[in-house]
Motif scaffolding. Structure first.
Motif, short mmCIF file in Angstrom:
data_model
loop_
_atom_site.label_atom_id
_atom_site.label_comp_id
_atom_site.label_asym_id
_atom_site.label_seq_id
_atom_site.Cartn_x
_atom_site.Cartn_y
_atom_site.Cartn_z
N TYR A 34 21.51 42.26 39.42
CA TYR A 34 22.92 42.03 39.07
C TYR A 34 23.19 40.54 38.79
O TYR A 34 24.22 40.19 38.21
CB TYR A 34 23.84 42.55 40.18
CG TYR A 34 23.79 41.78 41.47
CD1 TYR A 34 24.77 40.85 41.80
CD2 TYR A 34 22.75 41.99 42.39
CE1 TYR A 34 24.74 40.14 42.99
CE2 TYR A 34 22.70 41.29 43.58
CZ TYR A 34 23.69 40.38 43.88
OH TYR A 34 23.64 39.68 45.06
N LEU A 35 22.26 39.68 39.18
CA LEU A 35 22.38 38.24 38.91
C LEU A 35 21.65 37.83 37.64
O LEU A 35 21.47 36.63 37.37
CB LEU A 35 21.82 37.44 40.10
CG LEU A 35 22.52 37.66 41.46
CD1 LEU A 35 21.78 36.92 42.55
CD2 LEU A 35 23.98 37.22 41.40
N SER A 149 20.72 49.47 33.34
CA SER A 149 20.12 49.95 34.58
C SER A 149 21.15 50.64 35.46
O SER A 149 20.88 51.68 36.07
CB SER A 149 19.48 48.79 35.36
OG SER A 149 18.42 48.21 34.64
N TYR A 150 22.35 50.07 35.51
CA TYR A 150 23.41 50.64 36.35
C TYR A 150 23.86 52.00 35.85
O TYR A 150 24.09 52.93 36.64
CB TYR A 150 24.60 49.68 36.40
CG TYR A 150 25.73 50.18 37.28
CD1 TYR A 150 25.69 49.98 38.65
CD2 TYR A 150 26.83 50.86 36.74
CE1 TYR A 150 26.70 50.44 39.47
CE2 TYR A 150 27.86 51.31 37.55
CZ TYR A 150 27.79 51.11 38.91
OH TYR A 150 28.79 51.58 39.71
N PHE A 151 23.98 52.15 34.53
CA PHE A 151 24.53 53.39 33.98
C PHE A 151 23.47 54.45 33.66
O PHE A 151 23.84 55.56 33.29
CB PHE A 151 25.33 53.08 32.72
CG PHE A 151 26.66 52.43 33.00
CD1 PHE A 151 27.72 53.17 33.50
CD2 PHE A 151 26.85 51.07 32.79
CE1 PHE A 151 28.95 52.58 33.77
CE2 PHE A 151 28.06 50.46 33.05
CZ PHE A 151 29.12 51.22 33.55
N ILE A 175 30.56 45.05 40.67
CA ILE A 175 31.76 44.22 40.65
C ILE A 175 31.39 42.74 40.61
O ILE A 175 31.98 41.96 39.86
CB ILE A 175 32.65 44.52 41.88
CG1 ILE A 175 33.22 45.95 41.78
CG2 ILE A 175 33.79 43.51 41.99
CD1 ILE A 175 33.91 46.42 43.04
N THR A 176 30.40 42.38 41.43
CA THR A 176 29.94 40.99 41.45
C THR A 176 29.40 40.57 40.09
O THR A 176 29.69 39.47 39.60
CB THR A 176 28.84 40.79 42.51
OG1 THR A 176 29.35 41.15 43.80
CG2 THR A 176 28.37 39.34 42.55
N LEU A 182 32.19 37.43 33.66
CA LEU A 182 33.51 37.01 33.17
C LEU A 182 33.69 35.51 33.38
O LEU A 182 34.20 34.81 32.49
CB LEU A 182 34.60 37.79 33.90
CG LEU A 182 36.04 37.58 33.40
CD1 LEU A 182 36.17 38.04 31.95
CD2 LEU A 182 37.02 38.35 34.29
N ILE A 183 33.28 35.00 34.52
CA ILE A 183 33.38 33.56 34.80
C ILE A 183 32.54 32.77 33.80
O ILE A 183 32.97 31.73 33.28
CB ILE A 183 32.93 33.25 36.24
CG1 ILE A 183 33.95 33.81 37.25
CG2 ILE A 183 32.76 31.74 36.45
CD1 ILE A 183 33.51 33.72 38.69
#
Length: 244
Positions: A34-35, A149-151, A175-176, A182-183
């Motif tokens: 996720y990072l 990977s998530y979906f 979410i992270t 977005l940031i």
């Protein structure tokens, strides 16, 4: 940030790149997928900075950047692109497609598709004279690895990709990842035009297309499909930048 998160992230860097971090654990790397946009920042910064420092003719510059891309990524994603290209070219589905995917030998379609991809990336590297499009492409490409990977459904067999997909399915990580991405986009907006920034993100529309295609052909997403997605999203993002 906890010590475990840092170690997981360093393992992810070691997995996705050839940059030595002193950590290499696949379980840890899969926990930190996720990072992945941060890894995109690292790759994009290295290749982008080199691109603006090269002062040879466009053909030499493009060739050197292709070589550096392969060196930095270890051709990991390119290998996955080649393997899944064989499946696409064969037009097979189900077990027949999976057999082709698992075959360690590269077929003619893998060679042809990969050659075309490299030629397109070479042309893009030769045409772009700014760090930002290259920066955008690597961030989008690595972000696509987490999204698909998530979906995606967890593969039926226990391969390398299944570990990353399984450990990606966490709402807090999703979410992270979303907030982090977005940031990154908001920060990048400070340095570029909103039009270029938004158009570069159009490459992410390839994710649902590839996800649908892989489900239709092999029934799931694996590591090869993830690598295929990263390469294609990066190249498509660069193409958008060249066109506009």
């Amino acid at each position: 940030m906890s010590k475990k998160i840092i170690e997981d992230f360093l393992s992810l860097i070691s997995f996705l790149t050839t940059i030595p971090t002193g950590y290499y654990n696949l379980e840890s790397a899969s926990n930190a997928l996720y990072l992945s946009p941060i890894v995109g920042i690292i790759e994009g910064s290295i290749i982008g900075l080199i691109s603006i420092s090269l002062k040879f003719n466009p053909l030499i510059d493009g060739s050197l950047l292709i070589a550096i891309h392969i060196i930095i990524t270890g051709a990991l994603n390119l290998d996955g692109f080649a393997d899944y290209s064989d499946v696409i070219g064969s037009r097979k589905k189900g077990d027949d497609a999976i057999k082709i995917l698992k075959d360690p030998r590269k077929g003619s379609f893998a060679i042809i598709f990969t050659a075309v991809l490299i030629i397109i990336r070479f042309s893009e590297f030769s045409s772009i004279h700014s760090i930002l499009p290259i920066f955008f492409s690597y961030i989008s490409g690595l972000e696509s690895a987490y999204i698909i990977s998530y979906f995606s459904p967890i593969p039926k067999y226990q391969g390398l990709g299944s570990l990353f997909i399984k450990n990606s399915k966490n709402k807090n990580k999703f979410i992270t990842n979303f907030i982090l991405y977005l940031i990154i986009l908001i920060v990048l907006f400070i340095f570029t035009k909103i039009k270029l920034l938004l158009l570069s993100q159009l490459s992410l529309i390839l994710i649902p297309i590839i996800l649908y295609d892989s489900k239709k052909r092999i029934g799931f997403v694996n590591g090869d499909v993830i690598g295929f997605t990263i390469e294609l999203v990066e190249v498509f993002s660069l193409l958008i930048s060249v066109i506009i």
